[in-house]
Design a protein around this motif. Structure first.
Motif, PDB file in Angstrom:
ATOM      1  N   SER A  37      42.291  26.295  45.415  1.00 62.99           N
ATOM      2  CA  SER A  37      41.131  26.206  46.332  1.00 62.99           C
ATOM      3  C   SER A  37      40.822  27.307  47.295  1.00 62.99           C
ATOM      4  O   SER A  37      41.724  27.999  47.664  1.00 62.99           O
TER       5      SER A  37
ATOM      6  N   ARG B 131      33.432  19.404  42.231  1.00 62.31           N
ATOM      7  CA  ARG B 131      34.629  20.398  42.747  1.00 62.31           C
ATOM      8  C   ARG B 131      34.194  20.768  44.091  1.00 62.31           C
ATOM      9  O   ARG B 131      35.030  21.330  44.870  1.00 62.31           O
TER      10      ARG B 131
ATOM     11  N   MET C 228      35.859  24.921  47.930  1.00 63.50           N
ATOM     12  CA  MET C 228      35.826  24.931  46.452  1.00 63.50           C
ATOM     13  C   MET C 228      37.138  24.666  46.077  1.00 63.50           C
ATOM     14  O   MET C 228      38.194  25.062  46.392  1.00 63.50           O
TER      15      MET C 228
ATOM     16  N   LEU D 126      39.528  25.309  41.066  1.00 62.22           N
ATOM     17  CA  LEU D 126      38.695  26.419  40.880  1.00 62.22           C
ATOM     18  C   LEU D 126      38.986  26.915  39.292  1.00 62.22           C
ATOM     19  O   LEU D 126      40.441  26.570  39.093  1.00 62.22           O
TER      20      LEU D 126
ATOM     21  N   ASP E 294      34.475  30.420  37.684  1.00 64.44           N
ATOM     22  CA  ASP E 294      33.817  30.559  39.169  1.00 64.44           C
ATOM     23  C   ASP E 294      34.242  31.777  39.820  1.00 64.44           C
ATOM     24  O   ASP E 294      33.467  32.275  40.948  1.00 64.44           O
TER      25      ASP E 294
ATOM     26  N   VAL F 297      38.972  34.260  40.411  1.00 70.80           N
ATOM     27  CA  VAL F 297      40.022  33.281  39.788  1.00 70.80           C
ATOM     28  C   VAL F 297      40.583  33.711  38.736  1.00 70.80           C
ATOM     29  O   VAL F 297      40.222  33.769  37.720  1.00 70.80           O
TER      30      VAL F 297
END
Length: 123
Positions: free
Chosen positions: A17, A67, A83, A86, A90, A121
C-alpha cells in the motif's frame, strides 16, 4: 492561481500500500473538484479518481474502484489517495489536478496540475 504539490510516492512490492497526498495552496476556494491521474511510460495520462471539495462526492476509474480511496481534508487543503493491493501495472507517475467543474475523467477539464510523484510497484 492554484499550486499543487504531491508527495508519498515510492517503491513498494506488489500487494503493498501507499498513500499519496496533494497539498493545495493559492486560490483553492475557486476549485470545485480535485483529481488524481497517472501516466505510465509510453502511455497516455489516465484518470484515477476525483472528489469535490465541498461535498466529498467521488468518482473512480474502474481500475481504482475497489483498491483505491480518495479523500480530502478541507481544513488542511489536502487531497489523499490511499492505494491498497498495488499491482505492477499501477506503476506510473501520479499527478494531482484541480478543476472548476464537477468530477470528470477528462484531463482537459483540469486547469492546474502538480509536478507528479513516482509510484513503482515491483513484482
Amino acid at each position: 492561481q492554484v499550486q499543487l504539490v504531491e508527495s508519498g510516492g515510492g517503491l513498494v512490492q506488489a500487494g503493498g500500500s501507499l498513500r499519496l497526498s496533494c497539498a493545495a495552496s493559492g486560490r483553492t476556494f475557486s476549485m470545485y473538484t480535485m483529481g488524481w491521474f497517472r501516466q505510465a511510460p509510453g502511455k497516455e495520462r489516465e484518470f484515477v479518481a476525483a472528489i469535490t471539495w465541498s461535498t466529498g462526492i467521488t468518482l473512480y476509474a474502474d481500475s481504482a474502484k475497489v483498491r483505491f480511496t480518495i479523500s480530502r481534508d478541507n481544513a488542511k487543503n489536502t487531497v489523499d489517495l490511499q492505494m491498497n493491493s498495488l499491482k505492477p501495472e499501477d506503476t506510473a507517475v501520479y499527478y494531482c489536478a484541480a478543476s472548476f467543474y464537477s468530477p470528470t475523467r477528462l484531463p482537459n477539464d483540469y486547469k492546474y496540475w502538480g509536478q507528479g510523484t513516482q509510484v513503482t510497484v515491483s513484482s
